[in-house]
Design a protein around this motif. Sequence first.
Motif, short mmCIF file in Angstrom:
data_model
loop_
_atom_site.label_atom_id
_atom_site.label_comp_id
_atom_site.label_asym_id
_atom_site.label_seq_id
_atom_site.Cartn_x
_atom_site.Cartn_y
_atom_site.Cartn_z
N ILE A 146 -17.17 11.41 -4.84
CA ILE A 146 -18.39 12.05 -4.51
C ILE A 146 -19.34 12.37 -5.88
N ALA A 147 -18.72 12.68 -7.03
CA ALA A 147 -19.40 13.40 -8.10
C ALA A 147 -20.10 11.92 -8.77
N TYR A 148 -19.42 10.88 -8.84
CA TYR A 148 -19.99 9.68 -9.22
C TYR A 148 -20.83 9.16 -8.42
N LEU A 149 -20.57 8.85 -6.80
CA LEU A 149 -21.71 8.35 -6.00
C LEU A 149 -22.91 9.29 -6.29
N SER A 150 -22.81 10.59 -6.29
CA SER A 150 -24.16 11.39 -6.41
C SER A 150 -24.75 11.31 -7.65
N ARG A 151 -24.13 10.83 -8.84
CA ARG A 151 -24.81 10.78 -9.96
C ARG A 151 -25.75 9.29 -9.84
N HIS A 152 -25.47 8.51 -9.09
CA HIS A 152 -26.38 7.26 -8.90
C HIS A 152 -27.17 7.26 -7.69
N MET A 153 -26.94 7.98 -6.88
CA MET A 153 -27.72 8.01 -5.59
C MET A 153 -27.50 9.36 -4.70
N THR A 154 -28.37 9.56 -3.95
CA THR A 154 -28.38 10.60 -3.14
C THR A 154 -27.45 10.57 -2.02
N LEU A 155 -26.41 11.33 -1.74
CA LEU A 155 -25.67 11.38 -0.52
C LEU A 155 -26.11 12.09 0.44
N LEU A 156 -26.09 11.63 1.88
CA LEU A 156 -26.66 12.39 2.76
C LEU A 156 -25.84 12.79 3.98
N PRO A 157 -26.27 14.04 4.71
CA PRO A 157 -25.29 14.49 5.67
C PRO A 157 -24.72 13.60 6.59
N GLY A 158 -23.64 13.09 6.77
CA GLY A 158 -23.04 12.22 7.71
C GLY A 158 -22.44 11.05 7.21
N ASP A 159 -22.89 10.84 5.75
CA ASP A 159 -22.51 9.55 5.20
C ASP A 159 -21.02 9.53 5.06
N MET A 160 -20.32 8.52 5.29
CA MET A 160 -18.83 8.22 5.08
C MET A 160 -18.53 7.43 3.83
N ILE A 161 -17.29 7.94 3.37
CA ILE A 161 -16.49 7.24 2.05
C ILE A 161 -15.25 6.65 2.43
N MET A 162 -14.99 5.72 2.57
CA MET A 162 -13.64 5.13 2.80
C MET A 162 -12.87 4.95 1.59
N THR A 163 -12.10 5.56 1.20
CA THR A 163 -11.41 5.82 -0.25
C THR A 163 -10.58 4.65 -0.76
N GLY A 164 -10.34 3.70 0.04
CA GLY A 164 -9.43 2.56 -0.32
C GLY A 164 -8.23 2.68 0.49
N THR A 165 -7.31 1.40 0.21
CA THR A 165 -6.20 1.30 1.13
C THR A 165 -4.95 1.11 0.32
N PRO A 166 -4.04 1.77 0.87
CA PRO A 166 -2.58 1.42 -0.15
C PRO A 166 -2.24 0.04 0.15
N ALA A 167 -0.99 -0.07 -0.55
CA ALA A 167 -0.33 -1.38 -0.49
C ALA A 167 0.16 -1.70 1.04
N GLY A 168 0.42 -2.87 1.32
CA GLY A 168 0.76 -3.47 2.66
C GLY A 168 -0.20 -4.00 3.55
N VAL A 169 -1.30 -4.33 3.22
CA VAL A 169 -2.17 -4.77 4.13
C VAL A 169 -1.96 -6.18 4.38
N GLY A 170 -2.30 -6.50 5.55
CA GLY A 170 -2.02 -8.00 6.08
C GLY A 170 -2.71 -8.40 7.25
N PRO A 171 -2.43 -9.45 7.87
CA PRO A 171 -3.39 -10.20 9.18
C PRO A 171 -3.09 -9.52 10.40
N VAL A 172 -4.26 -9.42 11.13
CA VAL A 172 -4.12 -9.13 12.61
C VAL A 172 -4.45 -10.52 13.51
N GLN A 173 -4.02 -10.39 14.59
CA GLN A 173 -4.33 -11.40 15.61
C GLN A 173 -4.98 -10.86 17.05
N VAL A 174 -5.51 -11.57 17.58
CA VAL A 174 -5.82 -11.07 18.93
C VAL A 174 -4.69 -10.85 19.71
N GLY A 175 -4.92 -9.67 20.44
CA GLY A 175 -3.79 -9.04 21.08
C GLY A 175 -2.89 -7.85 20.33
#
Length: 263
Positions: free
Chosen positions: A210-239
């Motif tokens: 939050i501090a880093y982003l707000s240093r470079h741009m204005t964060l607005l009410p309702g903004d979302m920050i997806m903070t990154g993903t742990p290990a284990g990502v993988g493919p999905v398929q239809v269904g």
Amino acid sequence: MSSMHIVRYALHNQIYYGIVEDDRYIARLEGGVLDGLRRSGVRDPREAARILTPLPMPRVFGLGYNYRAHSQEVGKKVPELPILFMKPSTAVIGPEEAIVYPPWGENIHFEGELTVIIGKQARNVAESEALDYVLGYTCGNDLSDRVLQRRESEFGCLLVGKGYDTFAPLGPVIATGLDPSGLRIQTRVNGVVRQDGDTADLLFSVPYLIAYLSRHMTLLPGDMIMTGTPAGVGPVQVGDSIEVEIDGIGILRNHVVAAGFRN
């Protein structure tokens, strides 16, 4: 702010915000969640409501390689500063909505993530005060087209591989009063655990981001920050059915359908 679960929901062709009470009722609010938490006095049965994405059409910031183990599994060095991108607001869907598998898709991956919801305008915020600007937290799934993502990344950009319609499921609630520094996050595909991590392992913490982003741009009410993903990502398929579960928040569930399919 005290601990509570706030939802945005549809009922009788109207959209409301409310506070979940004992998993049976929703205490309806007056106005939007960013307008304050004023109860209207109306209680709606939860089973009659359709839970929507926490906020409509938000700006969504994404983080790449914010867990060391994920950087290692994809063969990337650990970054020295936050690796940021944005997902279009049109990518956002809510709980139980369908993720559309692109007709040209070859390798679409899930990424379960803690998502921060900004509650008030933030500019040049100190890290020590950053959490004062948080409305709450929700679950997110940063769907990614790895083929397009890698082709874009060769030239230093990242948009289309992350920005397809339906590639940003968010929900089911806005959870307030949480400590974001030690939440277990688990992703399941068709009931099988694929990711099992903890936000204690974030490379860049929520206050820092939050501090880093707000240093470079204005964060607005309702903004979302997806903070990154742990290990284990993988493919999905239809269904496939994908569930992202985070301590203190709940389960975000979505299913994958073919392009042209109607819910």
